[in-house]
Design a protein around this motif. Sequence first.
Motif, mmCIF file in Angstrom:
data_model
loop_
_atom_site.group_PDB
_atom_site.id
_atom_site.type_symbol
_atom_site.label_atom_id
_atom_site.label_comp_id
_atom_site.label_asym_id
_atom_site.label_seq_id
_atom_site.Cartn_x
_atom_site.Cartn_y
_atom_site.Cartn_z
ATOM 1 N N ASP A 6 -1.800 -22.093 18.678
ATOM 2 C CA ASP A 6 -0.967 -22.527 19.676
ATOM 3 C C ASP A 6 -0.598 -21.597 20.691
ATOM 4 O OD1 ASP A 6 1.332 -23.758 20.710
ATOM 5 O OD2 ASP A 6 2.924 -23.572 19.100
ATOM 6 N N ALA A 7 -0.639 -22.010 21.853
ATOM 7 C CA ALA A 7 -0.704 -20.959 22.859
ATOM 8 C C ALA A 7 0.636 -20.660 23.190
ATOM 9 C CB ALA A 7 -1.460 -21.617 24.082
ATOM 10 N N VAL B 219 7.470 -19.169 21.552
ATOM 11 C CA VAL B 219 8.367 -19.776 22.171
ATOM 12 C C VAL B 219 8.971 -20.794 21.417
ATOM 13 C CG1 VAL B 219 7.881 -19.080 24.721
ATOM 14 C CG2 VAL B 219 7.163 -20.970 23.750
ATOM 15 N N ARG B 220 8.155 -20.859 20.277
ATOM 16 C CA ARG B 220 8.654 -22.175 19.418
ATOM 17 C C ARG B 220 10.229 -21.657 18.507
ATOM 18 N NH1 ARG B 220 6.088 -25.852 22.116
ATOM 19 N NH2 ARG B 220 3.643 -25.662 21.826
ATOM 20 N N PRO B 221 11.256 -22.507 18.403
ATOM 21 C CA PRO B 221 12.192 -22.144 17.762
ATOM 22 C C PRO B 221 11.958 -21.611 16.267
ATOM 23 C CG PRO B 221 12.543 -24.155 18.787
ATOM 24 C CD PRO B 221 11.011 -23.845 18.742
ATOM 25 N N SER C 253 2.598 -15.312 24.909
ATOM 26 C CA SER C 253 3.159 -15.069 23.832
ATOM 27 C C SER C 253 3.053 -13.998 23.013
ATOM 28 C CB SER C 253 2.905 -16.493 22.991
ATOM 29 O OG SER C 253 3.598 -17.711 23.547
ATOM 30 N N ALA C 254 1.720 -13.670 23.060
ATOM 31 C CA ALA C 254 1.188 -12.554 22.281
ATOM 32 C C ALA C 254 1.789 -11.191 22.827
ATOM 33 C CB ALA C 254 -0.484 -12.468 22.498
ATOM 34 N N ILE C 255 1.835 -11.081 24.175
ATOM 35 C CA ILE C 255 2.557 -9.955 24.708
ATOM 36 C C ILE C 255 3.973 -9.687 24.473
ATOM 37 C CG2 ILE C 255 3.137 -8.677 26.820
ATOM 38 C CD1 ILE C 255 0.201 -9.711 28.112
ATOM 39 N N LEU C 256 4.651 -10.989 24.530
ATOM 40 C CA LEU C 256 6.177 -10.760 23.971
ATOM 41 C C LEU C 256 6.281 -10.415 22.727
ATOM 42 C CD1 LEU C 256 9.027 -11.591 24.639
ATOM 43 C CD2 LEU C 256 8.439 -14.066 23.995
ATOM 44 N N THR C 257 5.420 -10.916 21.811
ATOM 45 C CA THR C 257 5.403 -10.633 20.264
ATOM 46 C C THR C 257 5.263 -9.165 20.213
ATOM 47 O OG1 THR C 257 4.795 -12.754 19.782
ATOM 48 C CG2 THR C 257 4.671 -11.389 17.919
ATOM 49 N N LYS C 258 4.222 -8.320 20.738
ATOM 50 C CA LYS C 258 3.941 -7.271 20.876
ATOM 51 C C LYS C 258 4.924 -6.427 21.253
ATOM 52 C CE LYS C 258 0.554 -3.930 22.420
ATOM 53 N NZ LYS C 258 -0.771 -3.666 23.504
#
Length: 199
Positions: free
Chosen positions: A67-68, A72-74, A173-178
Motif C-alpha cells: 500500500d503506497a 496515512v491510514r488511520p 509514507s516510508a520517510i514519514l515512518t522513518k
Amino acid sequence: TIRTLKRKVDSMPADLDGFFKRIIHSIDPAYRSEGSAFIQTAVFSLQNTDVEWPRGLLEFTFLEADDADFAVRPSYDFTELNCVDVDALEYRIDLGKRRLNSRCMGLLEWANTSVVEKFTTVPVSSERLGHLLSTEVNFLHRSLMDFLLTTDAQDILRQCTNGPFQARRFLCSAILTKVCAISARCFERRGNCGEEDFL
C-alpha cells in the motif's frame, strides 16, 4: 551469486535488453508485483532530482505493506518501526536484504556506506543504528539503469503492478515512518539526540 551475475553482465555486449527482460520474467510470479515496485521506486528516485538516490534499504522494507499510502491510514501503527530496539531493526534490515534479492533477482543490490566512521565518539548502540541506516540500494549495472528508463521496460514493470506504482506516495509514507521512529528514539533518550542519531 549477485557478484557472479555482475561479472557476467560486465563481460556481455552492450545490447542487454533481452538479457534484462529474461531476468524480470524469471522472477517468481508470487514476487513479481513486489519486485516491480522495488524497481519502479528505484527508477523514480533516479529520475527525480528532488529525491535522494541511492535510497536506504529501510524505506524499501515497507513495500511488504502492499500500500503506497500505508502511513496515512488511520489503522497504521507507527510503533511497528522501533529504532530504540536495534536488534529488531537489524532483523528487519536483514529480512529486507533477502526480500530484495529474491524479488529483484540481483537487478538491485544493497551495500553499506559506513558513514558512522566520520564520528570519533559514537555510542555502540548509535554506531549499530548508523550502520543499519546506511544500508543503501542501487542498480546492478549502469546499462540496467538505461534499460529500465525505456518505454519497453516501463511497460513490463507496470504490467506486473497493474499500472504504475505510486513511488512518490510510497516514499512519503516510508520517510514519514522513518522520521517518527528516529524521533521516538530521541525522546526515549530524554532529548539527548546527537547528530549520530540521524545517520
